[in-house]
Design an enzyme around this catalytic site. Structure first.
Site, PDB file in Angstrom:
ATOM      1  N   MET A   1       0.822  -1.211   0.000  1.00  0.00           N
ATOM      2  CA  MET A   1       0.000   0.000   0.000  1.00  0.00           C
ATOM      3  C   MET A   1       0.858   1.265   0.000  1.00  0.00           C
ATOM      4  SD  MET A   1      -3.220  -0.657  -0.159  1.00  0.00           S
ATOM      5  CE  MET A   1      -4.090   0.768   0.482  1.00  0.00           C
TER       6      MET A   1
ATOM      7  N   VAL B   1       1.611   1.459   7.703  1.00  0.00           N
ATOM      8  CA  VAL B   1       2.118   0.203   8.266  1.00  0.00           C
ATOM      9  C   VAL B   1       0.949  -0.594   8.830  1.00  0.00           C
ATOM     10  CG1 VAL B   1       4.353   1.269   8.787  1.00  0.00           C
ATOM     11  CG2 VAL B   1       2.630   1.094  10.586  1.00  0.00           C
TER      12      VAL B   1
ATOM     13  N   ASN C   1      -5.685   0.812   8.124  1.00  0.00           N
ATOM     14  CA  ASN C   1      -7.051   0.496   8.535  1.00  0.00           C
ATOM     15  C   ASN C   1      -7.142   0.473  10.045  1.00  0.00           C
ATOM     16  OD1 ASN C   1      -8.814   0.277   6.387  1.00  0.00           O
ATOM     17  ND2 ASN C   1      -8.132  -1.792   5.880  1.00  0.00           N
TER      18      ASN C   1
ATOM     19  N   SER D   1      -9.334   3.602   0.604  1.00  0.00           N
ATOM     20  CA  SER D   1      -9.989   2.433   0.007  1.00  0.00           C
ATOM     21  C   SER D   1      -9.606   2.268  -1.450  1.00  0.00           C
ATOM     22  CB  SER D   1     -11.510   2.548   0.120  1.00  0.00           C
ATOM     23  OG  SER D   1     -12.098   1.441  -0.539  1.00  0.00           O
TER      24      SER D   1
ATOM     25  N   LYS E   1     -14.609   4.983   6.986  1.00  0.00           N
ATOM     26  CA  LYS E   1     -13.946   3.897   6.242  1.00  0.00           C
ATOM     27  C   LYS E   1     -14.418   2.535   6.767  1.00  0.00           C
ATOM     28  CE  LYS E   1     -11.267   1.476   3.600  1.00  0.00           C
ATOM     29  NZ  LYS E   1     -10.364   0.554   4.140  1.00  0.00           N
TER      30      LYS E   1
ATOM     31  N   HIS F   1     -17.790   1.899   5.396  1.00  0.00           N
ATOM     32  CA  HIS F   1     -17.582   1.560   3.973  1.00  0.00           C
ATOM     33  C   HIS F   1     -17.280   0.066   3.837  1.00  0.00           C
ATOM     34  CE1 HIS F   1     -14.708   0.488   0.817  1.00  0.00           C
ATOM     35  NE2 HIS F   1     -15.287   1.398   0.049  1.00  0.00           N
ATOM     36  N   ASN F   2     -16.364  -0.424   4.669  1.00  0.00           N
ATOM     37  CA  ASN F   2     -16.004  -1.844   4.586  1.00  0.00           C
ATOM     38  C   ASN F   2     -17.175  -2.742   4.974  1.00  0.00           C
ATOM     39  OD1 ASN F   2     -13.492  -0.703   4.095  1.00  0.00           O
ATOM     40  ND2 ASN F   2     -12.405  -2.298   5.187  1.00  0.00           N
TER      41      ASN F   2
ATOM     42  N   GLU G   1     -19.345  -2.949   2.100  1.00  0.00           N
ATOM     43  CA  GLU G   1     -18.670  -3.828   1.132  1.00  0.00           C
ATOM     44  C   GLU G   1     -18.986  -5.307   1.457  1.00  0.00           C
ATOM     45  OE1 GLU G   1     -14.407  -2.912   0.713  1.00  0.00           O
ATOM     46  OE2 GLU G   1     -14.025  -5.055   0.946  1.00  0.00           O
ATOM     47  N   TYR G   2     -18.944  -5.658   2.728  1.00  0.00           N
ATOM     48  CA  TYR G   2     -19.287  -7.027   3.145  1.00  0.00           C
ATOM     49  C   TYR G   2     -20.710  -7.368   2.697  1.00  0.00           C
ATOM     50  CZ  TYR G   2     -15.472  -8.116   6.490  1.00  0.00           C
ATOM     51  OH  TYR G   2     -14.268  -8.419   7.092  1.00  0.00           O
TER      52      TYR G   2
ATOM     53  N   HIS H   1     -39.654  -3.075  34.635  1.00  0.00           N
ATOM     54  CA  HIS H   1     -38.931  -2.101  33.813  1.00  0.00           C
ATOM     55  C   HIS H   1     -39.812  -0.947  33.348  1.00  0.00           C
ATOM     56  CE1 HIS H   1     -35.217  -4.301  33.824  1.00  0.00           C
ATOM     57  NE2 HIS H   1     -35.832  -5.412  33.457  1.00  0.00           N
TER      58      HIS H   1
HETATM   59  P1  NBP Z   1       1.117  -4.499   5.942  1.00  0.00           P
HETATM   60  O1  NBP Z   1      -0.144  -4.299   6.683  1.00  0.00           O
HETATM   61  O2  NBP Z   1       1.495  -5.854   5.505  1.00  0.00           O
HETATM   62  O3  NBP Z   1       2.328  -3.918   6.836  1.00  0.00           O
HETATM   63  C1  NBP Z   1       3.672  -3.988   6.412  1.00  0.00           C
HETATM   64  C2  NBP Z   1       4.399  -2.708   6.715  1.00  0.00           C
HETATM   65  O4  NBP Z   1       4.365  -2.428   8.127  1.00  0.00           O
HETATM   66  C3  NBP Z   1       5.877  -2.800   6.347  1.00  0.00           C
HETATM   67  O5  NBP Z   1       6.272  -1.560   5.836  1.00  0.00           O
HETATM   68  C4  NBP Z   1       6.531  -3.090   7.689  1.00  0.00           C
HETATM   69  O6  NBP Z   1       7.879  -2.714   7.759  1.00  0.00           O
HETATM   70  C5  NBP Z   1       5.724  -2.204   8.577  1.00  0.00           C
HETATM   71  N1  NBP Z   1       5.875  -2.482  10.014  1.00  0.00           N
HETATM   72  C6  NBP Z   1       5.451  -3.530  10.765  1.00  0.00           C
HETATM   73 BR1  NBP Z   1       4.584  -4.979  10.094  1.00  0.00          BR
HETATM   74  N2  NBP Z   1       5.761  -3.416  12.053  1.00  0.00           N
HETATM   75  C7  NBP Z   1       6.445  -2.267  12.164  1.00  0.00           C
HETATM   76  C8  NBP Z   1       7.017  -1.596  13.246  1.00  0.00           C
HETATM   77  N3  NBP Z   1       6.943  -2.067  14.481  1.00  0.00           N
HETATM   78  N4  NBP Z   1       7.666  -0.419  12.990  1.00  0.00           N
HETATM   79  C9  NBP Z   1       7.722   0.074  11.752  1.00  0.00           C
HETATM   80  N5  NBP Z   1       7.166  -0.508  10.676  1.00  0.00           N
HETATM   81  C10 NBP Z   1       6.521  -1.667  10.863  1.00  0.00           C
HETATM   82  O7  NBP Z   1       1.180  -3.500   4.681  1.00  0.00           O
HETATM   83  P2  NBP Z   1       0.062  -3.142   3.595  1.00  0.00           P
HETATM   84  O8  NBP Z   1      -0.672  -4.327   3.124  1.00  0.00           O
HETATM   85  O9  NBP Z   1       0.786  -2.289   2.616  1.00  0.00           O
HETATM   86  O10 NBP Z   1      -0.978  -2.240   4.408  1.00  0.00           O
HETATM   87  C11 NBP Z   1      -0.610  -1.041   5.074  1.00  0.00           C
HETATM   88  C12 NBP Z   1      -1.819  -0.482   5.799  1.00  0.00           C
HETATM   89  O11 NBP Z   1      -2.831  -0.161   4.858  1.00  0.00           O
HETATM   90  C13 NBP Z   1      -2.463  -1.458   6.796  1.00  0.00           C
HETATM   91  O12 NBP Z   1      -2.918  -0.749   7.920  1.00  0.00           O
HETATM   92  C14 NBP Z   1      -3.653  -1.995   6.036  1.00  0.00           C
HETATM   93  O13 NBP Z   1      -4.693  -2.422   6.886  1.00  0.00           O
HETATM   94  C15 NBP Z   1      -4.048  -0.774   5.228  1.00  0.00           C
HETATM   95  N6  NBP Z   1      -4.831  -1.041   4.022  1.00  0.00           N
HETATM   96  C16 NBP Z   1      -4.539  -2.096   3.228  1.00  0.00           C
HETATM   97  C17 NBP Z   1      -5.277  -2.328   2.080  1.00  0.00           C
HETATM   98  C18 NBP Z   1      -4.932  -3.479   1.173  1.00  0.00           C
HETATM   99  O14 NBP Z   1      -5.698  -3.719   0.218  1.00  0.00           O
HETATM  100  N7  NBP Z   1      -3.843  -4.188   1.388  1.00  0.00           N
HETATM  101  C19 NBP Z   1      -6.300  -1.462   1.744  1.00  0.00           C
HETATM  102  C20 NBP Z   1      -6.561  -0.375   2.549  1.00  0.00           C
HETATM  103  C21 NBP Z   1      -5.824  -0.178   3.690  1.00  0.00           C
HETATM  104  P3  NBP Z   1       9.048  -3.765   7.376  1.00  0.00           P
HETATM  105  O15 NBP Z   1       9.118  -3.779   5.885  1.00  0.00           O
HETATM  106  O16 NBP Z   1      10.261  -3.172   7.972  1.00  0.00           O
HETATM  107  O17 NBP Z   1       8.675  -5.099   7.974  1.00  0.00           O
END
Ligand code: NBP
Length: 480
Positions: free
Chosen positions: A13, A74, A102, A128, A182, A185-186, A189-190, A455
């Site tokens: 993301m 993250v 999220n 989203s 948001k 929204h999800n 979506e469900y 009641h």
């Molecule tokens: P992930 O949710 O898989 O998270 C991976 C990222 O988090 C990496 O950059 C990782 O760093 C970092 N991270 C973690 Br894990 N622990 C950490 C810590 N303690 N300190 C610093 N960095 C840390 O990534 P994503 O799928 O790209 O999603 C990112 C966000 O976007 C999430 O909150 C997700 O819910 C939200 N989101 C996702 C979608 C989707 O379709 N995937 C859609 C909308 C929103 P590293 O590389 O050093 O391990």
């Protein structure tokens, strides 16, 4: 060089969002806990625009122009808290921390309060559209202060999806409002996905149609008022053939739907606010049932009683029933959206947000998973004030349901007779019938509550609270 925006967290993301920002003329500071992700982004997509990569959070903060603005992408939860802490330590009053993950809206409310106390701005921003949306234009739902919106607004507008000439982003409201919207929204979506799945099941097991035939049907439906991203991808999924077996892919996929929590939050929040979001709740429960592997296997082995699901209709009856399903899908979808917007309304009241429902419907028209033509009429209904009480009472939707109503009832009745589960269709119809009932059996429940727990109850013919002395026949009631 100095960056006008930064991204922390460069997994799927974050890196796509950073590329989108760079492609739209922003100079983007980059930081990831492990530098290899940053290097990968630079080597593969460094030419997308202007990036300033950093190896430490201090370097990253130093590369940002004031007020420094950083978007965190993250993992939600503890990882987000850790990054916020590091950023807040390195930043100065007036700087803006944006959480694009999220996050649960109550976490956002808490974090906003903490960060504001340190003189910084904190914006929880719903994003989203998945990875594709992050790269090519997401729907964005930022909360936070008006002041932070002044800096952030133009940047977010530059990368958001565009629907009918307008960027799909608006300032939702203070603190956790963006993540709240948001979340709903999800939830919606469900319910959209569940309604589509029930329609598929009726055609598959009820009418005996093949996945390809059903995929063709969804393609046709996508030319009607159901036109939407989810209907479009449903057709694509149903047309997909498994390379290994040559079977329809949908038949090779294990029938257990996963979830990451936002649907559950939507229902938990609705329960605590007292808002009936029956469509969303049934969608979450249905995924839950799909995952009850052991129970389902045992039930299958034991063989629970029920009718043959095949409806054995003539070609003409079959055609008519497919139309009924289409109408049932549309009517139930309207109910699910009405309930979702009710939850947004209730949340706004509870947490003191001023949320423009019409603007929310408008920013969902592009970029996000629930994007649909239908949201044009939803936003019109809110804009004109016709949906102030409920979306179901706006003339356009009232009429749409009137036209669908008989079909909807036939679908729920036939599904029940044929033993086909349609929890979202059935609960939406029951909600509709409950809403239009002049008197509900809740009167009886209140009587029961007064009997066993004193009641009290209200009377239809007098103000006040009353209690019946149930054990004393001569003295039926007293004012409580
Ligand atoms: P992930 O949710 O898989 O998270 C991976 C990222 O988090 C990496 O950059 C990782 O760093 C970092 N991270 C973690 Br894990 N622990 C950490 C810590 N303690 N300190 C610093 N960095 C840390 O990534 P994503 O799928 O790209 O999603 C990112 C966000 O976007 C999430 O909150 C997700 O819910 C939200 N989101 C996702 C979608 C989707 O379709 N995937 C859609 C909308 C929103 P590293 O590389 O050093 O391990």
């Amino acid at each position: 060089a100095i960056a006008n925006i930064g991204v922390v967290g460069l997994a799927a993301m974050g890196s796509n969002l950073a590329r989108n920002l760079a492609r739209h003329g922003n100079t983007v500071a980059l930081y990831n806990r492990h530098y290899d992700r940053t290097e990968k982004l630079m080597s593969e997509h460094g030419n997308d625009g202007k990036f300033i990569p950093s190896k430490t959070i201090q370097e990253f903060v130093a590369s940002l122009a004031k007020p420094r603005t950083a978007i965190i992408m993250v993992k939600a939860g503890a990882a987000t808290d850790a990054v916020i802490e590091e950023l807040a330590d390195a930043m100065e009053p007036g700087d803006i921390i944006v959480d694009g993950g999220n996050s649960y809206f109550m976490d956002t409310i808490r974090r906003e309060k903490d960060i504001r106390a340190r003189g910084l701005h904190y914006v929880g921003c719903g994003v989203s559209g998945g990875e594709e949306g992050a790269l090519n234009g997401p729907s964005l739902m930022p909360g936070g202060t008006e002041e932070s919106w002044k800096t952030l607004g133009p940047i977010l507008k530059s990368i958001a999806a565009v629907a009918e000439g307008e960027p799909c982003v608006t300032h939702i409201g203070e603190n956790g409002a963006g993540h709240f919207v948001k979340m709903v929204h999800n939830g919606i979506e469900y319910s959209d996905m569940q309604l589509i799945a029930e329609s598929y099941d009726l055609m598959r097991r009820g009418l005996g149609m093949s996945p390809v035939e059903i995929g063709d049907m969804f393609e046709e439906w996508n030319k009607t008022e159901l036109n939407s991203y989810l209907i479009e991808i449903t057709s694509e999924v149903l047309h997909q053939v498994d390379k290994k077996t040559g079977k329809p892919l949908v038949d090779v996929i294990v029938d257990q739907a996963g979830m990451k929590g936002t649907g559950t939050w939507t229902v938990q929040t609705a329960l605590s606010l007292g808002v009936p979001v029956t469509g969303i709740a049934e969608a979450v429960f249905s995924r839950g049932l799909s995952g009850q592997e052991a129970q389902r296997a045992e039930a299958d082995k034991v063989g629970l009683a029920g009718p043959d699901t095949a409806m054995n209709l003539s070609a003409e009856e079959r055609k008519a029933f497919i139309e009924d399903i289409r109408h049932a899908l549309y009517a139930s979808k309207i109910v699910a959206y009405a309930q979702g917007f009710d939850e947004i309304n209730a949340g706004a009241k509870e947490y003191g947000w001023k949320i423009d429902q019409a603007a929310v419907a408008r920013i969902w028209r592009g970029g996000c998973i629930i994007r649909a033509q239908f949201l044009n009429v939803v936003s019109d209904a809110f804009e004109s004030g016709q949906a102030d009480v409920s979306l179901l009472l706006a003339p356009y939707f009232k009429e749409a349901i009137e036209q669908a109503e008989e079909s909807w009832r036939r679908v729920v009745a036939q599904a029940s007779l044929k033993g086909l589960p349609v929890p979202a269709f059935a609960s939406s119809l029951s909600y509709y019938d409950g809403l239009r009932s002049k008197r509900l059996p809740a009167a009886l429940i209140q009587g029961q509550r007064d009997l066993f727990g004193a009641h009290t109850y209200g009377r239809v013919d007098a103000p006040g609270a009353f209690h019946t002395l149930w054990a004393e026949p001569g003295r039926p009631e007293i004012e409580a």
